[in-house]
Design an enzyme around this catalytic site. Structure first.
Site, PDB file in Angstrom:
ATOM      1  N   GLY A  39       0.873  -1.203   0.000  1.00 21.46           N
ATOM      2  CA  GLY A  39       0.109   0.091  -0.038  1.00 21.46           C
ATOM      3  C   GLY A  39       0.942   1.232   0.153  1.00 21.46           C
ATOM      4  O   GLY A  39       1.955   1.169   0.368  1.00 21.46           O
ATOM      5  N   TYR A  43       0.963   9.855   3.162  1.00 23.21           N
ATOM      6  CA  TYR A  43       2.385  10.275   3.710  1.00 23.21           C
ATOM      7  C   TYR A  43       3.085   9.083   4.021  1.00 23.21           C
ATOM      8  O   TYR A  43       4.347   8.933   4.738  1.00 23.21           O
ATOM      9  CB  TYR A  43       2.264  11.067   5.064  1.00 23.21           C
ATOM     10  CG  TYR A  43       1.787  10.410   6.195  1.00 23.21           C
ATOM     11  CD1 TYR A  43       2.337  10.623   7.296  1.00 23.21           C
ATOM     12  CD2 TYR A  43       0.385   9.731   6.265  1.00 23.21           C
ATOM     13  CE1 TYR A  43       1.914   9.678   8.423  1.00 23.21           C
ATOM     14  CE2 TYR A  43      -0.004   9.052   7.331  1.00 23.21           C
ATOM     15  CZ  TYR A  43       0.646   8.927   8.457  1.00 23.21           C
ATOM     16  OH  TYR A  43       0.099   8.857   9.645  1.00 23.21           O
ATOM     17  N   ASP A 156     -10.970   8.874   9.811  1.00 17.24           N
ATOM     18  CA  ASP A 156     -10.797   8.296   8.430  1.00 17.24           C
ATOM     19  C   ASP A 156     -11.326   7.066   8.268  1.00 17.24           C
ATOM     20  O   ASP A 156     -10.776   6.208   7.369  1.00 17.24           O
ATOM     21  CB  ASP A 156      -9.153   8.392   7.994  1.00 17.24           C
ATOM     22  CG  ASP A 156      -8.952   8.209   6.675  1.00 17.24           C
ATOM     23  OD1 ASP A 156      -9.608   8.705   5.843  1.00 17.24           O
ATOM     24  OD2 ASP A 156      -7.767   7.861   6.260  1.00 17.24           O
TER      25      ASP A 156
END
Length: 278
Positions: A39, A43, A156
């Protein structure tokens, strides 16, 4: 505007040069052998690794090299490590250690089997009926309740950040999470205390809103569009009244929820109504 565009272009070029993933076979911290990249985020770069000590798979996350000299980005990365350190739940990652190498920042955590919801929905074409969607939400609600009770707000909650293994959800990626900072209300001005509580409520409701969007994604997996014109979900989806009410409050169309207990009560009422119909 042109200057901003040029700066963004330079930034992207710089990142493409600097943010090259670590090669397969590289040993990190004398322990973690890189097997593959699993992945990449805004950042971080995430690797599947073989733990040479335990002989088990581990996940190692690296702060993007292009961001390692940015104090704010380093603090965010360290904040995520701090959040993971406080977690103790079978459906969330276990942090093993944080480490740095020549000013490159990493942390190692447990590897969780499963495909994320995004891939299951859009690649594997997995579908969830209304009852199944509500049951997934019920499990996610338990995970969010655990976080909130421990002063953590995910911020998130999205389908790429939820892994599904045998229809059991696992929560990952705490990069944007916020931790409640303890404070003594007796030593703080009343206005500060009020603002603090308002901020906490706002973070809770952001997680609730995200749960509403996840529920919508699940419900739309069984929807077959017959109209060329896009309509609101309230018209496109055929749902029980209880599910519609739940969604409207999660998505702040009606009065937003202020706590998990309220959501849980309405969720179980919707499930009960669904069971009566069938």
């Amino acid at each position: 505007m042109r200057k901003v565009s040029i700066l963004r272009s330079f930034r992207k070029i710089y990142q493409s040069i600097v943010d090259i993933p670590i090669k397969e076979g590289t040993i990190l911290n004398n322990r973690y052998e890189v097997l593959s990249v699993i992945g990449t985020g805004s950042y971080g770069i995430v690797y599947l690794c073989n733990d040479l000590k335990s002989k088990e798979n581990r996940v190692v996350k690296q702060l993007r090299p292009s961001k390692r000299r940015n104090k704010k980005e380093v603090e965010l990365f360290q904040s995520e490590t701090s959040v993971l350190h406080t977690l103790n739940h079978k459906n969330m990652p276990i942090l093993y250690e944080g480490f740095s190498n020549n000013e490159y920042f990493f942390y190692a955590m447990s590897f969780i089997e499963g495909d994320n919801l995004e891939d299951q929905i859009f690649i594997s074409k997995k579908t969830f009926n209304e009852k199944e969607s509500l049951l997934i939400l019920d499990q996610l609600l338990e995970l969010v309740e655990y976080l909130h009770k421990n002063g953590i707000y995910h911020q998130d909650l999205r389908i790429p950040n939820i892994l599904l293994n045998n229809n059991e959800p696992f929560l990952i990626d705490f990069g944007l999470s916020k931790q409640r900072v303890s404070f003594d209300a007796f030593q703080s001005p009343p206005s500060f205390s009020h603002n603090k509580q308002e901020g906490i409520l706002e973070m809770k409701q952001q997680d609730y809103y995200d749960l509403g969007e996840i529920l919508l994604y699940l419900l739309y997996t069984t929807y077959s569009s017959k109209n060329k014109k896009a309509l609101p979900w309230t018209e496109e989806l055929s749902l029980e009244k209880g599910t519609v009410y739940l969604l409207k409050r999660l998505l702040r169309i009606k009065e937003p929820y202020s706590n998990i207990s309220e959501i849980s009560a309405d969720l179980h009422a919707a499930l009960k109504a669904k069971e009566k119909v069938h």
